[in-house]
Enzyme design. Structure first.
Site, PDB file in Angstrom:
ATOM      1  N   THR A  18      16.670   9.080 -19.095  1.00  0.00           N
ATOM      2  CA  THR A  18      15.902   8.961 -17.855  1.00  0.00           C
ATOM      3  C   THR A  18      16.727   8.405 -16.706  1.00  0.00           C
ATOM      4  O   THR A  18      17.784   7.817 -16.901  1.00  0.00           O
ATOM      5  CB  THR A  18      14.675   8.056 -18.070  1.00  0.00           C
ATOM      6  OG1 THR A  18      15.107   6.729 -18.375  1.00  0.00           O
ATOM      7  CG2 THR A  18      13.792   8.581 -19.183  1.00  0.00           C
ATOM      8  N   ASP A  19      16.183   8.595 -15.502  1.00  0.00           N
ATOM      9  CA  ASP A  19      16.796   8.004 -14.310  1.00  0.00           C
ATOM     10  C   ASP A  19      16.188   6.609 -14.101  1.00  0.00           C
ATOM     11  O   ASP A  19      15.407   6.127 -14.928  1.00  0.00           O
ATOM     12  CB  ASP A  19      16.611   8.910 -13.090  1.00  0.00           C
ATOM     13  CG  ASP A  19      15.157   9.150 -12.723  1.00  0.00           C
ATOM     14  OD1 ASP A  19      14.272   8.386 -13.166  1.00  0.00           O
ATOM     15  OD2 ASP A  19      14.910  10.115 -11.975  1.00  0.00           O
ATOM     16  N   ALA A  20      16.507   5.985 -12.986  1.00  0.00           N
ATOM     17  CA  ALA A  20      16.039   4.621 -12.716  1.00  0.00           C
ATOM     18  C   ALA A  20      14.517   4.527 -12.643  1.00  0.00           C
ATOM     19  O   ALA A  20      13.941   3.467 -12.879  1.00  0.00           O
ATOM     20  CB  ALA A  20      16.661   4.105 -11.419  1.00  0.00           C
ATOM     21  N   GLY A  21      13.851   5.643 -12.354  1.00  0.00           N
ATOM     22  CA  GLY A  21      12.393   5.650 -12.268  1.00  0.00           C
ATOM     23  C   GLY A  21      11.706   5.933 -13.590  1.00  0.00           C
ATOM     24  O   GLY A  21      10.479   6.033 -13.641  1.00  0.00           O
ATOM     25  N   VAL A  23      12.010   8.729 -15.325  1.00  0.00           N
ATOM     26  CA  VAL A  23      11.756  10.163 -15.427  1.00  0.00           C
ATOM     27  C   VAL A  23      12.980  10.828 -16.067  1.00  0.00           C
ATOM     28  O   VAL A  23      14.119  10.474 -15.746  1.00  0.00           O
ATOM     29  CB  VAL A  23      11.498  10.770 -14.028  1.00  0.00           C
ATOM     30  CG1 VAL A  23      11.356  12.276 -14.089  1.00  0.00           C
ATOM     31  CG2 VAL A  23      10.262  10.133 -13.404  1.00  0.00           C
TER      32      VAL A  23
END
Length: 139
Positions: A18-21, A23
């Site tokens: 995932t990314d920082a969010g 997602v």
């Protein structure tokens, strides 16, 4: 695997996907789909290292198109589906979907080519592999 069956491989989304969010990062779906194709081939009785060693053949992605419908998130349990749609002399086409709880997240069309492991020149699909794939071909 029975005739015309859609092969499904489960994938858990890890933090690293995932990314920082939280997602799933878009390119990681390609990794999920690659894993499912590898497991599909294994279910047909073929291990990629053995195919390379015994037949001098590797299977490469020729082209693909991906439609992003909805995101997946950290810790989701996904199903990655493979459905063989076409077999040619030296290539095959597959529809792949990434699902969460029967909801479509990703839809992809993937064309795979069989090539010489040393020269990367196109080759015909080995007869035993093609024979194993034919019963799974979608109508």
């Amino acid at each position: 695997m029975s005739m015309h069956e859609i092969f499904t491989w489960p994938v858990r989304v890890y933090y690293e996907d995932t990314d920082a969010g939280g997602v799933v990062y878009h390119s990681n779906y390609l990794n999920f789909m690659e894993r499912a194709r590898t497991e599909w081939l294994r279910a047909l009785g073929f291990e990629q290292p053995q195919v390379r060693a015994d037949l001098g053949v590797i299977i490469v992605v020729h082209s693909l198109s991906v439609e992003f419908k909805a995101p997946a998130y950290f810790n989701d349990m996904l199903d990655v589906r493979c459905r063989l749609t076409k077999i040619g002399r030296g290539s095959l086409e597959m529809e792949q979907k990434v699902m969460r709880d029967h909801h479509l997240l990703i839809k992809a069309q993937v064309k795979l080519a069989f090539v010489n492991a040393e020269t990367f020149r196109p080759l015909a699909i080995p007869a035993d592999i093609k024979a194993a794939m034919l019963p799974t071909l979608a109508d």
